[in-house]
Design a protein around this motif. Structure first.
Motif, PDB file in Angstrom:
ATOM      1  N   TYR A 117      -6.822 -21.677  10.226  1.00  0.00           N
ATOM      2  CA  TYR A 117      -7.554 -22.887  10.625  1.00  0.00           C
ATOM      3  C   TYR A 117      -9.041 -22.715  10.326  1.00  0.00           C
ATOM      4  O   TYR A 117      -9.685 -23.611   9.786  1.00  0.00           O
ATOM      5  N   GLU A 118      -9.588 -21.543  10.667  1.00  0.00           N
ATOM      6  CA  GLU A 118     -10.998 -21.272  10.398  1.00  0.00           C
ATOM      7  C   GLU A 118     -11.285 -21.271   8.901  1.00  0.00           C
ATOM      8  O   GLU A 118     -12.338 -21.747   8.462  1.00  0.00           O
ATOM      9  N   ALA A 119     -10.352 -20.739   8.089  1.00  0.00           N
ATOM     10  CA  ALA A 119     -10.537 -20.740   6.637  1.00  0.00           C
ATOM     11  C   ALA A 119     -10.525 -22.171   6.097  1.00  0.00           C
ATOM     12  O   ALA A 119     -11.320 -22.518   5.221  1.00  0.00           O
ATOM     13  N   SER A 120      -9.639 -23.007   6.622  1.00  0.00           N
ATOM     14  CA  SER A 120      -9.589 -24.409   6.201  1.00  0.00           C
ATOM     15  C   SER A 120     -10.872 -25.135   6.589  1.00  0.00           C
ATOM     16  O   SER A 120     -11.394 -25.968   5.829  1.00  0.00           O
ATOM     17  N   LEU A 121     -11.389 -24.819   7.764  1.00  0.00           N
ATOM     18  CA  LEU A 121     -12.652 -25.416   8.196  1.00  0.00           C
ATOM     19  C   LEU A 121     -13.798 -24.964   7.304  1.00  0.00           C
ATOM     20  O   LEU A 121     -14.692 -25.750   6.972  1.00  0.00           O
TER      21      LEU A 121
END
Length: 147
Positions: A125-129
């Protein structure tokens, strides 16, 4: 791949990995619920090119000319399935969920597996953000280049 394509990849990742986090939290919340069956998210790639075609393009172009093939894709949530493993049977004849023999099934949720899945989903999720944030920054810079 354009800036808006990258933003779409980031948005798709946020949706999918957010759903993975939701499922992991629901599984952990139902750890001690009798007869609860662990839910597993099915995450699939929406890549429009097959692995074989990418390898053929690389064989023909990338290794000769030094360029990489153009490919686009993302991830999506294809659904949710139940874990087929069974929980332990415990003899509790007075329990409301007991079968005709007085046994209940415990949940088949393993807390260590769920916590690991939640951590991986959080990192994804953090990578997508980060993809979304970088794409936004690139779009902002592109608007100031011509002025």
């Amino acid at each position: 791949m354009g800036v808006f394509d990258a933003m779409n990849v980031g948005c798709d990742g946020l949706k999918v990995h957010g759903a993975r986090l939701d499922l992991a939290s629901k599984n952990i919340a139902n750890l001690d619920t009798p007869n609860y069956v662990r839910k597993i998210p099915l995450v699939v790639s929406t890549d429009r090119t097959s692995f074989l075609s990418v390898m053929n393009q690389m064989k023909e172009t990338a290794f000769g000319a030094g360029t990489l093939p153009y490919s686009t894709g993302s991830v999506s949530l294809a659904g949710v399935v139940e874990d087929p493993t069974l929980g332990d049977r415990i003899y509790k004849p007075g329990h409301p969920d007991a079968d005709e023999n007085g046994y209940i099934r415990t949940s088949n949720v393993d807390p260590l597996v769920e916590i690991s899945d939640a951590i991986m989903a959080q990192r994804a999720y953090e990578a997508s953000l980060a993809i979304l944030t970088m794409s936004k920054a690139m779009a902002d810079k592109a608007t100031t280049i011509g002025s």
